[in-house]
Design a protein around this motif. Structure first.
Motif, short mmCIF file in Angstrom:
data_model
loop_
_atom_site.label_atom_id
_atom_site.label_comp_id
_atom_site.label_asym_id
_atom_site.label_seq_id
_atom_site.Cartn_x
_atom_site.Cartn_y
_atom_site.Cartn_z
N PRO A 200 15.69 5.65 -3.46
CA PRO A 200 16.88 4.87 -3.80
C PRO A 200 18.10 5.42 -3.07
CG PRO A 200 15.57 5.26 -5.76
CD PRO A 200 14.94 6.07 -4.66
N LEU A 201 19.01 4.54 -2.70
CA LEU A 201 20.11 4.92 -1.80
C LEU A 201 20.91 6.11 -2.30
CD1 LEU A 201 21.75 4.36 0.72
CD2 LEU A 201 23.04 2.64 -0.56
N ASP A 202 21.26 6.13 -3.59
CA ASP A 202 22.06 7.25 -4.10
C ASP A 202 21.30 8.57 -4.03
OD1 ASP A 202 20.37 6.22 -6.05
OD2 ASP A 202 21.74 6.61 -7.72
N LYS A 203 20.01 8.54 -4.34
CA LYS A 203 19.21 9.77 -4.30
C LYS A 203 18.98 10.23 -2.86
CE LYS A 203 16.94 8.93 -8.73
NZ LYS A 203 17.88 7.87 -9.12
N ALA A 204 18.77 9.30 -1.94
CA ALA A 204 18.62 9.67 -0.53
C ALA A 204 19.91 10.27 0.01
CB ALA A 204 18.22 8.45 0.28
N PHE A 205 21.04 9.72 -0.41
CA PHE A 205 22.34 10.23 0.03
C PHE A 205 22.57 11.65 -0.50
CE2 PHE A 205 27.13 10.18 -0.42
CZ PHE A 205 27.39 10.30 0.93
N HIS A 206 22.30 11.85 -1.78
CA HIS A 206 22.43 13.19 -2.36
C HIS A 206 21.53 14.18 -1.64
CE1 HIS A 206 24.65 13.29 -6.39
NE2 HIS A 206 24.97 12.12 -5.86
N ALA A 207 20.28 13.78 -1.42
CA ALA A 207 19.33 14.68 -0.77
C ALA A 207 19.81 15.10 0.62
CB ALA A 207 17.95 14.02 -0.67
N ALA A 208 20.37 14.15 1.36
CA ALA A 208 20.87 14.47 2.70
C ALA A 208 22.04 15.44 2.62
CB ALA A 208 21.27 13.19 3.42
N ILE A 209 22.95 15.21 1.70
CA ILE A 209 24.13 16.06 1.61
C ILE A 209 23.77 17.49 1.21
CG2 ILE A 209 26.12 16.52 0.10
CD1 ILE A 209 27.11 13.78 0.59
N VAL A 210 22.84 17.66 0.28
CA VAL A 210 22.56 19.03 -0.17
C VAL A 210 21.83 19.84 0.88
CG1 VAL A 210 22.58 18.41 -2.62
CG2 VAL A 210 20.41 18.39 -1.37
N THR A 211 21.30 19.21 1.92
CA THR A 211 20.71 20.01 2.99
C THR A 211 21.78 20.82 3.73
OG1 THR A 211 20.89 18.28 4.71
CG2 THR A 211 18.86 18.32 3.38
N VAL A 212 23.03 20.34 3.72
CA VAL A 212 24.08 20.99 4.50
C VAL A 212 24.36 22.40 3.98
CG1 VAL A 212 26.45 20.86 5.33
CG2 VAL A 212 25.07 18.77 5.14
N PRO A 213 24.69 22.60 2.69
CA PRO A 213 24.93 23.98 2.24
C PRO A 213 23.69 24.86 2.32
CG PRO A 213 24.90 22.47 0.38
CD PRO A 213 24.94 21.63 1.61
N LEU A 214 22.49 24.28 2.13
CA LEU A 214 21.28 25.09 2.19
C LEU A 214 21.03 25.60 3.61
CD1 LEU A 214 18.85 23.12 -0.15
CD2 LEU A 214 20.58 24.83 -0.72
N MET A 215 21.18 24.72 4.59
CA MET A 215 21.03 25.13 5.98
C MET A 215 22.10 26.17 6.35
SD MET A 215 20.27 21.33 7.53
CE MET A 215 20.08 21.74 9.25
N PHE A 216 23.32 25.94 5.87
CA PHE A 216 24.43 26.85 6.15
C PHE A 216 24.15 28.24 5.57
CE2 PHE A 216 28.38 28.65 4.32
CZ PHE A 216 29.03 29.00 5.50
#
Length: 289
Positions: A200-216
């Motif tokens: 679902p769009l909201d869950k896919a969006f959240h999942a994409a965003i949380v990759t940023v701090p984890l990668m950082f």
């Protein structure tokens, strides 16, 4: 990136406080005022206790609430009783994780310190965590047996970022449709985390965003596993998310554009800058004339 910026988080917290109390807190009092605001029965069923993160377990009040209301079923399923030594070990590792977050980025630590008020730790074998928009401040975690302090730290930040996005959504709105409508097949998008899956769009969006701090965070520790894993999947997810742009609000489109910009550049110096920079602290929606 507004979704990573401590000033933007503080501004959103202040807006929520004002919405509840009709008062804006002094900067020094924002932490306590936010905890008081989310303790409102309209926002969550139990008040915040104490000034720091409160840790509870499978026999605590939050576990009872989640089990009784079907919240985080995938995490609570199979959770067994824990003993004092296990809980003591968890507490030590959480303390080390919080120290590591502060070492990696003091302002990222401030964000977690503000937004995460209650941590429920279980031994269900789920090896992950959870958070929900209707219980602000609460994070549930089932650590893996081999988790290091960085794993604990990334789980806490991961869920703290979800809480941050929930807060921003409450203040501005991220999508033009309710969450249930975003589950439709034609409104789904690729997940950056569950690689190859449409969500679902909201869950896919959240999942994409949380990759940023984890990668950082991993990058700051001289590791590359998640960077290697998510670089391609994040770009694929961003391309798919942009196809759903009409379903994002103005605020949501701003976050989407920032996310996709990072996905293309993978610039960790920029991430470090945006966490603390005042340039990303404010957001003012466009008002039609």
């Amino acid at each position: 990136m507004h979704f990573m910026n401590i000033g933007h988080t503080y501004e959103n917290a202040a807006r929520l406080i004002h919405a509840v109390s009709q008062e804006y807190p002094d900067p020094e009092g924002l932490h306590a005022a936010y905890r008081a605001a989310i303790s409102s029965p309209q926002l969550r069923p139990m008040p915040v206790e104490g000034e720091k993160i409160t840790i509870s377990y499978e026999d605590g009040a939050w576990a009872d609430f989640c089990n009784g209301n079907g919240v985080f079923e995938h995490i609570f399923k199979g959770a067994g009783p824990t003993a004092g030594l296990t809980r003591e070990s968890w507490g030590t590792k959480v303390a080390a994780a919080l120290g590591l977050i502060k070492e990696i980025s003091p302002d990222l630590h401030r964000m977690v310190d503000l937004l995460v008020t209650d941590l429920v730790i279980l031994n269900s074998g789920a090896d992950g965590g959870g958070s929900a928009s209707h219980i602000p401040g609460v994070v549930v975690m089932s650590p893996g047996e081999r988790w290091e302090p960085l794993d604990y730290a990334m789980c806490i930040v991961h869920e703290g970022m979800h809480l941050n996005l929930f807060l921003g959504d409450k203040m501005y709105g991220t999508f033009t449709l309710p969450s249930t409508d975003l589950e439709a097949e034609d409104r789904r998008a690729l997940s950056a985390v569950k690689i190859g899956q449409k969500r679902p769009l909201d869950k896919a969006f959240h999942a994409a965003i949380v990759t940023v701090p984890l990668m950082f965070m991993e990058h700051r520790q001289g590791r590359t596993a998640l960077v290697d894993l998510y670089t391609t999947s994040l770009r694929d997810a961003c391309r798919d998310l942009k196809k759903q742009r009409p379903y994002f609000t103005e605020y949501g489109r701003m976050l989407l554009d920032e996310l996709c910009g990072f996905g293309e550049a993978i610039d960790f110096d920029h991430v470090a800058h945006t966490i603390s920079s005042p340039d990303y602290a404010g957001y003012r929606p466009t008002v039609a004339a």
